[in-house]
Design an enzyme around this catalytic site. Sequence first.
Site, PDB file in Angstrom:
ATOM      1  N   GLU A 123       0.829  -1.216   0.000  1.00 13.78           N
ATOM      2  CA  GLU A 123       0.000   0.000   0.000  1.00 13.78           C
ATOM      3  C   GLU A 123       0.864   1.267   0.000  1.00 13.78           C
ATOM      4  O   GLU A 123       0.402   2.334   0.410  1.00 13.78           O
ATOM      5  CB  GLU A 123      -0.938   0.019   1.228  1.00 13.78           C
ATOM      6  CG  GLU A 123      -1.794  -1.211   1.422  1.00 13.78           C
ATOM      7  CD  GLU A 123      -2.847  -1.436   0.331  1.00 13.78           C
ATOM      8  OE1 GLU A 123      -2.939  -0.605  -0.585  1.00 13.78           O
ATOM      9  OE2 GLU A 123      -3.536  -2.460   0.409  1.00 13.78           O
ATOM     10  N   HIS A 147      -2.412   1.828   8.766  1.00 16.56           N
ATOM     11  CA  HIS A 147      -3.477   0.980   8.205  1.00 16.56           C
ATOM     12  C   HIS A 147      -3.524  -0.339   8.965  1.00 16.56           C
ATOM     13  O   HIS A 147      -2.486  -0.979   9.173  1.00 16.56           O
ATOM     14  CB  HIS A 147      -3.204   0.728   6.720  1.00 16.56           C
ATOM     15  CG  HIS A 147      -4.062  -0.338   6.116  1.00 16.56           C
ATOM     16  ND1 HIS A 147      -5.438  -0.276   6.093  1.00 16.56           N
ATOM     17  CD2 HIS A 147      -3.741  -1.523   5.516  1.00 16.56           C
ATOM     18  CE1 HIS A 147      -5.921  -1.357   5.499  1.00 16.56           C
ATOM     19  NE2 HIS A 147      -4.912  -2.130   5.152  1.00 16.56           N
ATOM     20  N   HIS A 149      -6.364  -3.883  10.269  1.00 16.63           N
ATOM     21  CA  HIS A 149      -7.543  -4.704   9.956  1.00 16.63           C
ATOM     22  C   HIS A 149      -8.319  -5.030  11.240  1.00 16.63           C
ATOM     23  O   HIS A 149      -8.380  -6.204  11.630  1.00 16.63           O
ATOM     24  CB  HIS A 149      -7.106  -6.017   9.287  1.00 16.63           C
ATOM     25  CG  HIS A 149      -6.367  -5.865   7.998  1.00 16.63           C
ATOM     26  ND1 HIS A 149      -5.647  -6.883   7.420  1.00 16.63           N
ATOM     27  CD2 HIS A 149      -6.238  -4.804   7.161  1.00 16.63           C
ATOM     28  CE1 HIS A 149      -5.109  -6.463   6.273  1.00 16.63           C
ATOM     29  NE2 HIS A 149      -5.445  -5.198   6.109  1.00 16.63           N
ATOM     30  N   GLU A 177     -17.145   9.901  23.295  1.00 18.31           N
ATOM     31  CA  GLU A 177     -15.788  10.306  22.956  1.00 18.31           C
ATOM     32  C   GLU A 177     -15.580  10.442  21.438  1.00 18.31           C
ATOM     33  O   GLU A 177     -14.706  11.198  20.990  1.00 18.31           O
ATOM     34  CB  GLU A 177     -14.830   9.240  23.521  1.00 18.31           C
ATOM     35  CG  GLU A 177     -13.404   9.666  23.686  1.00 18.31           C
ATOM     36  CD  GLU A 177     -13.199  10.772  24.726  1.00 18.31           C
ATOM     37  OE1 GLU A 177     -14.148  11.166  25.422  1.00 18.31           O
ATOM     38  OE2 GLU A 177     -12.070  11.269  24.791  1.00 18.31           O
ATOM     39  N   HIS A 218     -12.375  -4.514   4.652  1.00 23.25           N
ATOM     40  CA  HIS A 218     -10.906  -4.593   4.666  1.00 23.25           C
ATOM     41  C   HIS A 218     -10.291  -3.983   5.928  1.00 23.25           C
ATOM     42  O   HIS A 218      -9.574  -4.666   6.652  1.00 23.25           O
ATOM     43  CB  HIS A 218     -10.362  -3.904   3.398  1.00 23.25           C
ATOM     44  CG  HIS A 218      -8.886  -4.001   3.253  1.00 23.25           C
ATOM     45  ND1 HIS A 218      -8.255  -4.226   2.049  1.00 23.25           N
ATOM     46  CD2 HIS A 218      -7.875  -3.893   4.157  1.00 23.25           C
ATOM     47  CE1 HIS A 218      -6.953  -4.276   2.224  1.00 23.25           C
ATOM     48  NE2 HIS A 218      -6.698  -4.069   3.502  1.00 23.25           N
TER      49      HIS A 218
HETATM   50  O1  2HA Z   1      -0.944  -6.842   4.143  1.00 21.12           O
HETATM   51  O2  2HA Z   1      -2.926  -4.816   4.740  1.00 21.12           O
HETATM   52  O3  2HA Z   1      -3.906  -3.867   2.491  1.00 21.12           O
HETATM   53  C1  2HA Z   1      -1.003  -5.625   3.734  1.00 21.12           C
HETATM   54  C2  2HA Z   1      -2.355  -5.082   3.731  1.00 21.12           C
HETATM   55  C3  2HA Z   1      -2.929  -4.823   2.430  1.00 21.12           C
HETATM   56 ZN    ZN Z   2      -4.918  -4.106   4.458  1.00 22.18          ZN
END
Ligand code: 2HA
Ligand code: ZN
Length: 279
Positions: A123, A147, A149, A177, A218
């Site tokens: 990314e 980023h 998950h 909050e 995602h």
């Molecule tokens: O593993 O999270 O979006 C990488 C990621 C792809």
């Molecule tokens: Zn990801």
Amino acid sequence: MKSIPELPFVREFIRLCSIGDSLGFHERNGGNLSYHMTPAEASAASALLKGRPPCPWTDVDPKGDVAVPGLGGEWFLVTGSGKFFRNVAYDAESSIAICELDQAGTHYRVRWGLCDGGRPTSEFSSHLMNLEVKDRLTDGKVRVIYHAHPAHLIAMTYVVPLKDRDFTRALWNTMTECPVIFPEGVGVVKWMVPGGREVAVATSKLMERYNNVVWAHHGLFCAADSFDNAMGQMETIEKAAKIYMLVLASGRKPLTGITSKGFLAIGKMYGGDIPKRFL
Ligand code: 2HA
Ligand code: ZN
């Protein structure tokens, strides 16, 4: 003299990776992190790297159609593609890298790290395009893109309409909050193939308005002025999503919630600008 992993911003970067791992946000190689180094940090790193030849210049985007001229010549610390957050503290030099961009912002070269080879996160285009937007809009204050998950937030993307307003209202309503931490709301990107230019463009467009952008089915992208705030945003939004899903899982219809008037009052009290379109 210090080594690269001892530099303060590298230590904070590594610490965030460990915290994210401990919170279960990073299965296997899931998630990525980038940091736009200040000129002083870049020259401190450069001094430590004297005599080490840089790796060859490589396209930022494997297809060669990403350019971030606003960040030309800048240095970044970034997680590696396929690397596990869990291993960053254990073996930083093979998990993360310091990368230098060329003046056109189309090519990078690794200056330190990824010692077993490899490239920055898949990314990288999204990270650089988001950092470019934030650099322009915040006068260089926002330097961290994170980023992850987180499970409840991903679950939420299956039951809440994938619209900025619906998602923002649903999150704000879960705990008081939320409008304090993200008064501007959250943006939502529909499901897209990760790792490409298309999702990078869609995300960076939303980063003009928001500091947090949900990727349907995602995860979440957070932009912040510090590692603490990046993690703070990720945790707050995931906790809000958890509360949302817990209420839903209870099978009971919520009897109450926070009103538009309430959100406005929070904005007024804490100095957040609550956008009218969310009321
Ligand atoms: O593993 O999270 O979006 C990488 C990621 C792809
Ligand atoms: Zn990801």
